[in-house]
Design a protein around this motif. Structure first.
Motif, PDB file in Angstrom:
ATOM      1  N   LEU A 116       7.111   7.324 112.815  1.00  0.00           N
ATOM      2  CA  LEU A 116       6.500   7.134 111.499  1.00  0.00           C
ATOM      3  C   LEU A 116       4.985   7.109 111.684  1.00  0.00           C
ATOM      4  O   LEU A 116       4.461   6.216 112.351  1.00  0.00           O
ATOM      5  CB  LEU A 116       6.998   5.839 110.855  1.00  0.00           C
ATOM      6  N   ASP A 117       4.303   8.104 111.136  1.00  0.00           N
ATOM      7  CA  ASP A 117       2.844   8.205 111.258  1.00  0.00           C
ATOM      8  C   ASP A 117       2.406   8.154 112.727  1.00  0.00           C
ATOM      9  O   ASP A 117       1.487   7.430 113.109  1.00  0.00           O
ATOM     10  CB  ASP A 117       2.161   7.097 110.457  1.00  0.00           C
ATOM     11  N   ASP A 118       3.101   8.926 113.564  1.00  0.00           N
ATOM     12  CA  ASP A 118       2.845   9.025 115.008  1.00  0.00           C
ATOM     13  C   ASP A 118       3.131   7.730 115.752  1.00  0.00           C
ATOM     14  O   ASP A 118       2.737   7.590 116.922  1.00  0.00           O
ATOM     15  CB  ASP A 118       1.397   9.461 115.287  1.00  0.00           C
ATOM     16  N   ILE A 119       3.804   6.768 115.127  1.00  0.00           N
ATOM     17  CA  ILE A 119       4.170   5.515 115.783  1.00  0.00           C
ATOM     18  C   ILE A 119       5.644   5.581 116.155  1.00  0.00           C
ATOM     19  O   ILE A 119       6.497   5.752 115.278  1.00  0.00           O
ATOM     20  CB  ILE A 119       3.915   4.311 114.862  1.00  0.00           C
ATOM     21  N   PRO A 120       5.983   5.469 117.443  1.00  0.00           N
ATOM     22  CA  PRO A 120       7.395   5.503 117.830  1.00  0.00           C
ATOM     23  C   PRO A 120       8.097   4.205 117.438  1.00  0.00           C
ATOM     24  O   PRO A 120       7.545   3.107 117.565  1.00  0.00           O
ATOM     25  CB  PRO A 120       7.341   5.680 119.347  1.00  0.00           C
ATOM     26  N   ILE A 121       9.326   4.341 116.944  1.00  0.00           N
ATOM     27  CA  ILE A 121      10.153   3.197 116.569  1.00  0.00           C
ATOM     28  C   ILE A 121      11.455   3.308 117.335  1.00  0.00           C
ATOM     29  O   ILE A 121      12.144   4.329 117.260  1.00  0.00           O
ATOM     30  CB  ILE A 121      10.434   3.188 115.048  1.00  0.00           C
ATOM     31  N   TRP A 122      11.783   2.253 118.086  1.00  0.00           N
ATOM     32  CA  TRP A 122      12.989   2.289 118.919  1.00  0.00           C
ATOM     33  C   TRP A 122      14.000   1.257 118.450  1.00  0.00           C
ATOM     34  O   TRP A 122      13.647   0.207 117.895  1.00  0.00           O
ATOM     35  CB  TRP A 122      12.638   2.005 120.388  1.00  0.00           C
ATOM     36  N   GLY A 123      15.249   1.547 118.714  1.00  0.00           N
ATOM     37  CA  GLY A 123      16.324   0.611 118.437  1.00  0.00           C
ATOM     38  C   GLY A 123      17.607   1.095 119.075  1.00  0.00           C
ATOM     39  O   GLY A 123      17.744   2.273 119.422  1.00  0.00           O
ATOM     40  N   PHE A 124      18.546   0.194 119.254  1.00  0.00           N
ATOM     41  CA  PHE A 124      19.834   0.564 119.834  1.00  0.00           C
ATOM     42  C   PHE A 124      20.765   1.071 118.743  1.00  0.00           C
ATOM     43  O   PHE A 124      20.728   0.611 117.601  1.00  0.00           O
ATOM     44  CB  PHE A 124      20.463  -0.626 120.559  1.00  0.00           C
ATOM     45  N   VAL A 125      21.619   2.013 119.115  1.00  0.00           N
ATOM     46  CA  VAL A 125      22.572   2.574 118.169  1.00  0.00           C
ATOM     47  C   VAL A 125      23.600   1.532 117.766  1.00  0.00           C
ATOM     48  O   VAL A 125      24.009   1.458 116.601  1.00  0.00           O
ATOM     49  CB  VAL A 125      23.254   3.819 118.765  1.00  0.00           C
ATOM     50  N   GLY A 126      24.036   0.718 118.717  1.00  0.00           N
ATOM     51  CA  GLY A 126      25.072  -0.260 118.432  1.00  0.00           C
ATOM     52  C   GLY A 126      24.965  -1.480 119.307  1.00  0.00           C
ATOM     53  O   GLY A 126      23.925  -1.746 119.933  1.00  0.00           O
ATOM     54  N   TYR A 127      26.055  -2.214 119.369  1.00  0.00           N
ATOM     55  CA  TYR A 127      26.069  -3.521 120.021  1.00  0.00           C
ATOM     56  C   TYR A 127      27.348  -3.649 120.829  1.00  0.00           C
ATOM     57  O   TYR A 127      28.429  -3.252 120.393  1.00  0.00           O
ATOM     58  CB  TYR A 127      25.994  -4.616 118.952  1.00  0.00           C
ATOM     59  N   ILE A 128      27.227  -4.220 122.042  1.00  0.00           N
ATOM     60  CA  ILE A 128      28.387  -4.447 122.913  1.00  0.00           C
ATOM     61  C   ILE A 128      28.458  -5.942 123.225  1.00  0.00           C
ATOM     62  O   ILE A 128      27.442  -6.560 123.529  1.00  0.00           O
ATOM     63  CB  ILE A 128      28.296  -3.646 124.222  1.00  0.00           C
ATOM     64  N   GLU A 129      29.663  -6.462 123.188  1.00  0.00           N
ATOM     65  CA  GLU A 129      29.879  -7.866 123.561  1.00  0.00           C
ATOM     66  C   GLU A 129      31.042  -7.940 124.538  1.00  0.00           C
ATOM     67  O   GLU A 129      32.161  -7.505 124.246  1.00  0.00           O
ATOM     68  CB  GLU A 129      30.181  -8.719 122.326  1.00  0.00           C
ATOM     69  N   GLU A 130      30.755  -8.480 125.713  1.00  0.00           N
ATOM     70  CA  GLU A 130      31.783  -8.696 126.728  1.00  0.00           C
ATOM     71  C   GLU A 130      31.958 -10.201 126.875  1.00  0.00           C
ATOM     72  O   GLU A 130      30.977 -10.932 127.090  1.00  0.00           O
ATOM     73  CB  GLU A 130      31.357  -8.093 128.071  1.00  0.00           C
ATOM     74  N   SER A 131      33.169 -10.673 126.794  1.00  0.00           N
ATOM     75  CA  SER A 131      33.396 -12.109 126.913  1.00  0.00           C
ATOM     76  C   SER A 131      34.752 -12.363 127.555  1.00  0.00           C
ATOM     77  O   SER A 131      35.702 -11.595 127.389  1.00  0.00           O
ATOM     78  CB  SER A 131      33.341 -12.787 125.539  1.00  0.00           C
ATOM     79  N   GLY A 132      34.783 -13.457 128.297  1.00  0.00           N
ATOM     80  CA  GLY A 132      36.048 -13.904 128.878  1.00  0.00           C
ATOM     81  C   GLY A 132      36.499 -13.076 130.059  1.00  0.00           C
ATOM     82  O   GLY A 132      36.081 -11.944 130.268  1.00  0.00           O
ATOM     83  N   PHE A 133      37.344 -13.687 130.875  1.00  0.00           N
ATOM     84  CA  PHE A 133      37.945 -12.975 132.007  1.00  0.00           C
ATOM     85  C   PHE A 133      39.447 -12.796 131.768  1.00  0.00           C
ATOM     86  O   PHE A 133      39.985 -11.707 131.862  1.00  0.00           O
ATOM     87  CB  PHE A 133      37.696 -13.751 133.297  1.00  0.00           C
ATOM     88  N   LEU A 134      40.097 -13.847 131.459  1.00  0.00           N
ATOM     89  CA  LEU A 134      41.504 -13.800 131.069  1.00  0.00           C
ATOM     90  C   LEU A 134      41.677 -14.672 129.834  1.00  0.00           C
ATOM     91  O   LEU A 134      41.608 -15.905 129.928  1.00  0.00           O
ATOM     92  CB  LEU A 134      42.404 -14.304 132.198  1.00  0.00           C
ATOM     93  N   PRO A 135      41.890 -14.112 128.648  1.00  0.00           N
ATOM     94  CA  PRO A 135      41.931 -12.667 128.370  1.00  0.00           C
ATOM     95  C   PRO A 135      40.521 -12.090 128.238  1.00  0.00           C
ATOM     96  O   PRO A 135      39.595 -12.783 127.834  1.00  0.00           O
ATOM     97  CB  PRO A 135      42.670 -12.613 127.035  1.00  0.00           C
ATOM     98  N   HIS A 136      40.395 -10.832 128.569  1.00  0.00           N
ATOM     99  CA  HIS A 136      39.102 -10.154 128.495  1.00  0.00           C
ATOM    100  C   HIS A 136      38.878  -9.596 127.094  1.00  0.00           C
ATOM    101  O   HIS A 136      39.790  -9.042 126.475  1.00  0.00           O
ATOM    102  CB  HIS A 136      39.040  -9.018 129.509  1.00  0.00           C
ATOM    103  N   SER A 137      37.642  -9.767 126.587  1.00  0.00           N
ATOM    104  CA  SER A 137      37.301  -9.281 125.253  1.00  0.00           C
ATOM    105  C   SER A 137      36.178  -8.260 125.351  1.00  0.00           C
ATOM    106  O   SER A 137      35.155  -8.519 125.995  1.00  0.00           O
ATOM    107  CB  SER A 137      36.867 -10.454 124.360  1.00  0.00           C
ATOM    108  N   HIS A 138      36.387  -7.115 124.742  1.00  0.00           N
ATOM    109  CA  HIS A 138      35.391  -6.041 124.758  1.00  0.00           C
ATOM    110  C   HIS A 138      35.211  -5.540 123.326  1.00  0.00           C
ATOM    111  O   HIS A 138      36.108  -4.906 122.759  1.00  0.00           O
ATOM    112  CB  HIS A 138      35.856  -4.895 125.664  1.00  0.00           C
TER     113      HIS A 138
END
Length: 594
Positions: A116-138
């Motif tokens: 925008l007006d020669d200013i770069p704008i960055w961001g992530f496309v999405g979001y990842i959440e990893e939690s737990g081992f047993l049970p594993h949540s992705h």
């Protein structure tokens, strides 16, 4: 030449674009790619996202194209100083395959870049959440709402970024039809609504200083902290090293002169009776080396890169590169490489004529292709990999033709012109002693005077002088940092050349002391081996200091790292040769040979 003039005129442009309240501020979508592979980028519209019926691309500069930019107009309607709250961008119906594409992109940490007006704008496309081992949540989520925060001063845009701080990601579960919040439309498809908000904030920062705002804010983690202590430590070590070499060498030479000049009687041909050391080979030390044309080509191209590197560092130090102009340094490097081709032709052909070279036409052709041929071969392989993967780093045909024309119509003719001027202005080779027709037999040399040992010493010491700064340069070129410490870079560059020259002189003296007069190529290879150390460091950086992976990123990294190592070898080899030649002329001219 006209095309180059246009590039030069538009290279450093950074004029202010004024807006009135309610004026349209165009937001361009640019590219997406894996977070850990900076050079692996794809066009934003390769993802299943909101896009206009007919895509209109922005006209780009050469530097922007080389940087992988492919800007296109977006569906975002942003008006100057007019806030927008949760406006609908579009509604998309995604197939199961398209949902899988988004999931794969999010899991590979894809980020997007808007402009925008020669200013770069960055961001992530999405979001990842990893939690737990047993049970594993992705969990994988897609950002379907973006908040644009834009700062302005008067009628100018100062800064812009995108935020998802108060937004919940849209979950993309395994199987499109099971996504929570989505509306299934037959066959497991999914309907998603994209929205956005725009908020304007007044800023006191003038437009002329808006680059400071971009420098202080970074979407990517900052790793280039102030490293003055490391730089000072490197400077002290280098100064001590240079002082040690210079003092010891001057004391040894003083003793040599005192011993060799005791006998002032006899001619130049009688000085080898009863003597040993560098004095005894005075009739062979200026014997011209084999492969004259290749040696002169190396010296010429090395002088060209020395000129090019100095010019770019000085231009950056003077603030001639606008941080908001994508690829400005790339454009400057291409223009300067074409214009400095005359330097390589002049230096190469001039010295080739001095050492009695006869095939000067072949010398000019070799000089012009010594670096350009490996560059074209490497680029062909890397560009083919990018083209095969669909990356925006693959150059379009028009850009390839432009670069080819720049070399054919500017670079090569300037090399020829420089070579002709150098041939016509070349004088005779200045040698203090005449050379015998029959070469002297070289005695067996100890292991520590072999070429491999000299290359290890002559390459490691200059590399150690730049090893600290080399990390920051790699983090800038192969990472996402903006390098701004050009004053330090200029000091390190000067130290590198000084260390290379001093080490070359010292190694040449030790070589001559063993009655070995084959110093011509040895002086080039000893310090020129720094390029090998730089390439080994690039392998270390790839494995231990970065998270790069994949064929696309790896081919570009190692291909251009090889070319970088070659540039350093040519540049330092040229500097060390001229330093050794000046040193040899000095010591033999200082002998009393009447």
């Amino acid at each position: 030449m006209a095309a180059l003039c246009v590039l030069i005129l538009g290279l450093f442009s950074g004029w202010a674009l004024g807006y009135k309240q309610g004026d349209n501020v165009t937001l361009y979508v640019n590219k997406v790619g894996p977070y850990h592979n900076p050079q692996e980028t794809y066009h934003y519209y390769t993802l299943p996202v909101c896009r206009p019926d007919k895509v209109h691309h922005k006209s780009l500069s050469l530097g922007e194209v080389l940087d992988g930019d492919r800007m296109a107009e977006s569906l975002y309607h942003i008006r100057f100083r007019e806030n927008v709250e949760r406006k609908t961008l579009c509604k998309l119906t995604l197939s199961e395959k398209q949902v899988d594409e988004l999931r794969e992109a999010i899991e590979e940490l894809y980020y997007f870049e808007f402009v925008l007006d020669d200013i770069p704008i960055w961001g992530f496309v999405g979001y990842i959440e990893e939690s737990g081992f047993l049970p594993h949540s992705h969990k994988v989520g897609l950002w379907t709402h973006l908040d644009f925060n834009i700062e302005y001063n008067g009628d100018n845009v100062i800064f812009a970024n995108v935020s998802v701080k108060d937004v919940k990601p849209f979950p993309l579960e395994e199987g499109a039809g099971s996504a929570v919040g989505g509306v299934g439309v037959g066959g497991g498809s999914l309907t998603i609504t994209h929205t956005y908000s725009v908020r304007w904030y007044e800023s006191n920062l003038p437009f002329a200083r808006r680059a400071e705002r971009l420098r202080d804010y970074s979407f990517f983690p900052k790793t280039l902290e102030i490293h003055w202590l490391s730089i000072i430590n490197s400077l002290v070590l280098v100064v001590l090293l240079l002082g040690f070499v210079i003092i010891i060498l001057m004391r040894v030479l003083k003793n040599d002169f005192a011993r060799y000049n005791v006998e002032e009687e006899g001619g130049c041909d009688d000085l080898d009776q009863g003597d040993n050391g560098w004095k005894i080979i005075h009739t062979d030390v200026f014997r011209f080396p084999p492969f004259k044309s290749l040696l002169c080509a190396v010296l010429g191209v090395g002088a060209q890169f020395l000129t090019l590197a100095t010019a770019i560092i000085l231009m950056a130090l003077l603030g001639m590169f606008n941080v908001h102009r994508h690829g400005a340094i790339n454009s400057a490097a291409i223009v300067l490489y074409a214009l400095t081709s005359c330097v390589s032709g002049y230096v190469s052909c001039s010295f080739y004529t001095q050492i009695n070279g006869q095939r000067w036409v072949w010398n000019i052709i070799l000089t012009s292709s010594l670096f350009s041929a490996p560059l074209f071969l490497t680029w062909s392989v890397v560009n083919s990999v990018h083209w095969w993967s669909g990356s925006t780093q693959a150059l379009p045909a028009t850009t390839v033709l432009l670069l080819l024309c720049a070399w054919v119509l500017v670079g090569f003719p300037l090399t020829v012109i420089g070579g002709i001027v150098g041939k016509n202005r070349a004088g005779s080779f200045q040698a203090p002693c005449r050379t015998r027709n029959i070469p002297r037999q070289i005695p067996p040399q100890p292991w520590y005077k072999h070429a491999v040992v000299h290359m290890a010493i002559g390459g490691f010491l200059p590399f150690s002088a730049i090893s600290v700064e080399l990390y920051y340069i790699f983090a800038t070129v192969w990472g996402r940092e903006h390098y701004t410490l050009y004053g330090i870079l200029l000091c390190v560059f000067a130290i590198l050349l000084s260390v290379g020259a001093c080490i070359s002189v010292a190694l040449t003296y030790f070589l001559l002391s063993g009655e070995d007069y084959r110093w011509w190529w040895r002086s080039v290879l000893s310090t020129g081996s720094t390029g090998l150390f730089i390439f080994v460091y690039s392998v270390f950086y790839y494995r231990n200091r970065s998270s790069m992976s994949g064929l696309v990123q790896s081919s570009e990294f190692f291909g251009y790292s090889l070319l970088t190592a070659m540039v350093f070898s040519l540049m330092l080899g040229s500097v060390s040769f001229w330093a050794s030649l000046a040193f040899i002329r000095y010591i033999y001219r200082s002998l009393k040979m009447d």
